[in-house]
Design a protein around this motif. Structure first.
Motif, PDB file in Angstrom:
ATOM      1  N   GLU A 183      -4.082 -18.530 -21.335  1.00  0.00           N
ATOM      2  CA  GLU A 183      -4.957 -18.436 -20.176  1.00  0.00           C
ATOM      3  C   GLU A 183      -4.216 -17.898 -18.962  1.00  0.00           C
ATOM      4  O   GLU A 183      -4.756 -17.135 -18.179  1.00  0.00           O
ATOM      5  N   LEU A 184      -2.964 -18.278 -18.773  1.00  0.00           N
ATOM      6  CA  LEU A 184      -2.164 -17.836 -17.632  1.00  0.00           C
ATOM      7  C   LEU A 184      -1.933 -16.329 -17.659  1.00  0.00           C
ATOM      8  O   LEU A 184      -1.963 -15.663 -16.641  1.00  0.00           O
ATOM      9  N   LEU A 185      -1.697 -15.760 -18.839  1.00  0.00           N
ATOM     10  CA  LEU A 185      -1.433 -14.330 -18.955  1.00  0.00           C
ATOM     11  C   LEU A 185      -2.698 -13.491 -18.817  1.00  0.00           C
ATOM     12  O   LEU A 185      -2.632 -12.322 -18.433  1.00  0.00           O
ATOM     13  N   THR A 186      -3.842 -14.052 -19.118  1.00  0.00           N
ATOM     14  CA  THR A 186      -5.080 -13.279 -19.024  1.00  0.00           C
ATOM     15  C   THR A 186      -5.756 -13.442 -17.667  1.00  0.00           C
ATOM     16  O   THR A 186      -6.701 -12.725 -17.374  1.00  0.00           O
ATOM     17  N   GLU A 187      -5.282 -14.300 -16.825  1.00  0.00           N
ATOM     18  CA  GLU A 187      -5.869 -14.546 -15.512  1.00  0.00           C
ATOM     19  C   GLU A 187      -5.414 -13.441 -14.551  1.00  0.00           C
ATOM     20  O   GLU A 187      -4.222 -13.247 -14.321  1.00  0.00           O
ATOM     21  N   ASP A 188      -6.347 -12.673 -13.972  1.00  0.00           N
ATOM     22  CA  ASP A 188      -5.971 -11.581 -13.071  1.00  0.00           C
ATOM     23  C   ASP A 188      -6.848 -11.532 -11.823  1.00  0.00           C
ATOM     24  O   ASP A 188      -7.017 -10.490 -11.215  1.00  0.00           O
ATOM     25  N   PRO A 240      -6.997  -8.577  -4.568  1.00  0.00           N
ATOM     26  CA  PRO A 240      -6.823  -8.843  -3.129  1.00  0.00           C
ATOM     27  C   PRO A 240      -5.401  -8.541  -2.633  1.00  0.00           C
ATOM     28  O   PRO A 240      -5.231  -8.031  -1.523  1.00  0.00           O
ATOM     29  N   VAL A 241      -4.399  -8.781  -3.439  1.00  0.00           N
ATOM     30  CA  VAL A 241      -3.021  -8.514  -3.028  1.00  0.00           C
ATOM     31  C   VAL A 241      -2.802  -7.015  -2.849  1.00  0.00           C
ATOM     32  O   VAL A 241      -2.228  -6.556  -1.862  1.00  0.00           O
ATOM     33  N   ILE A 242      -3.267  -6.214  -3.786  1.00  0.00           N
ATOM     34  CA  ILE A 242      -3.116  -4.756  -3.686  1.00  0.00           C
ATOM     35  C   ILE A 242      -3.898  -4.232  -2.485  1.00  0.00           C
ATOM     36  O   ILE A 242      -3.439  -3.354  -1.757  1.00  0.00           O
ATOM     37  N   GLY A 243      -5.069  -4.779  -2.242  1.00  0.00           N
ATOM     38  CA  GLY A 243      -5.869  -4.369  -1.085  1.00  0.00           C
ATOM     39  C   GLY A 243      -5.157  -4.634   0.229  1.00  0.00           C
ATOM     40  O   GLY A 243      -5.139  -3.792   1.130  1.00  0.00           O
ATOM     41  N   VAL A 244      -4.529  -5.799   0.354  1.00  0.00           N
ATOM     42  CA  VAL A 244      -3.789  -6.143   1.577  1.00  0.00           C
ATOM     43  C   VAL A 244      -2.586  -5.222   1.763  1.00  0.00           C
ATOM     44  O   VAL A 244      -2.321  -4.735   2.865  1.00  0.00           O
ATOM     45  N   ILE A 245      -1.866  -4.947   0.691  1.00  0.00           N
ATOM     46  CA  ILE A 245      -0.697  -4.056   0.776  1.00  0.00           C
ATOM     47  C   ILE A 245      -1.118  -2.664   1.216  1.00  0.00           C
ATOM     48  O   ILE A 245      -0.483  -2.042   2.086  1.00  0.00           O
ATOM     49  N   LEU A 246      -2.200  -2.135   0.653  1.00  0.00           N
ATOM     50  CA  LEU A 246      -2.685  -0.815   1.052  1.00  0.00           C
ATOM     51  C   LEU A 246      -3.134  -0.789   2.510  1.00  0.00           C
ATOM     52  O   LEU A 246      -2.868   0.186   3.240  1.00  0.00           O
ATOM     53  N   MET A 247      -3.812  -1.797   2.973  1.00  0.00           N
ATOM     54  CA  MET A 247      -4.254  -1.848   4.372  1.00  0.00           C
ATOM     55  C   MET A 247      -3.061  -1.889   5.327  1.00  0.00           C
ATOM     56  O   MET A 247      -3.066  -1.220   6.362  1.00  0.00           O
ATOM     57  N   VAL A 248      -2.038  -2.658   4.992  1.00  0.00           N
ATOM     58  CA  VAL A 248      -0.845  -2.726   5.844  1.00  0.00           C
ATOM     59  C   VAL A 248      -0.133  -1.364   5.867  1.00  0.00           C
ATOM     60  O   VAL A 248       0.284  -0.885   6.921  1.00  0.00           O
ATOM     61  N   ALA A 249      -0.029  -0.714   4.712  1.00  0.00           N
ATOM     62  CA  ALA A 249       0.636   0.586   4.657  1.00  0.00           C
ATOM     63  C   ALA A 249      -0.112   1.620   5.482  1.00  0.00           C
ATOM     64  O   ALA A 249       0.493   2.395   6.239  1.00  0.00           O
ATOM     65  N   ILE A 250      -1.423   1.667   5.385  1.00  0.00           N
ATOM     66  CA  ILE A 250      -2.221   2.614   6.171  1.00  0.00           C
ATOM     67  C   ILE A 250      -2.074   2.332   7.662  1.00  0.00           C
ATOM     68  O   ILE A 250      -1.930   3.253   8.481  1.00  0.00           O
ATOM     69  N   THR A 251      -2.077   1.080   8.050  1.00  0.00           N
ATOM     70  CA  THR A 251      -1.918   0.717   9.458  1.00  0.00           C
ATOM     71  C   THR A 251      -0.561   1.151   9.998  1.00  0.00           C
ATOM     72  O   THR A 251      -0.461   1.692  11.103  1.00  0.00           O
ATOM     73  N   VAL A 252       0.492   0.939   9.242  1.00  0.00           N
ATOM     74  CA  VAL A 252       1.836   1.327   9.678  1.00  0.00           C
ATOM     75  C   VAL A 252       1.942   2.847   9.827  1.00  0.00           C
ATOM     76  O   VAL A 252       2.489   3.357  10.809  1.00  0.00           O
TER      77      VAL A 252
END
Length: 142
Positions: free
Chosen positions: A5-10, A15-27
């Motif tokens: 179950e731990l390996l199939t949970e995604d 949300p993490v990738i979305g936050v990283i992309l938003m921070v990169a675009i802002t910078v």
């Protein structure tokens, strides 16, 4: 704890990738806007003109020691931003010279006072900021 179950949970990946992309675009946007607001964008585009010059030294001639500097090609130069410097003191001869307010391909400037072994430089001064660049140089024969 069930590892399958731990390996199939995604659920948390998106949300993490979305936050990283938003921070990169802002910078990136902040860096671009900051560069132009601080005026650094104008200085990046100001570079020395590209021009080809030829030097014809006449030293030991009956008519005196002089150098002909001819604009062979490239950008037209504004005479107010161009100076000619040498190890000796040069004097611009206006009578046979063709340099006027602008110096374009084929125009020749005549300078007297050159000596054996002098390095003659054509120097461009940036009218916006005072920085200088040597756009051509040659050394007189010994």
């Amino acid at each position: 704890m069930n590892f399958k179950e731990l390996l199939t949970e995604d659920r948390a990946v998106s949300p993490v990738i979305g936050v990283i992309l938003m921070v990169a675009i802002t910078v990136i946007l902040a860096a671009v806007i900051g560069t132009f607001v601080l005026g650094l964008g104008d200085q990046v585009s100001e570079s020395a003109p590209q021009a080809s010059m030829s030097f014809d030294f006449n030293i030991g001639a009956d008519s005196g020691d002089y150098v002909n500097i001819t604009h062979e090609g490239g950008e037209t130069l504004d005479n107010s931003s161009i100076s000619v410097d040498a190890d000796s003191t040069l004097t611009y001869q206006s009578t046979p010279s063709q340099w006027s307010d602008t110096i374009s391909a084929g125009d020749t400037g005549v300078f007297t006072g050159v000596s054996n072994g002098d390095t003659v430089r054509v120097i461009w001064t940036n009218p916006a900021g005072g920085s200088t660049n040597t756009i051509a140089r040659a050394t007189a024969p010994q």
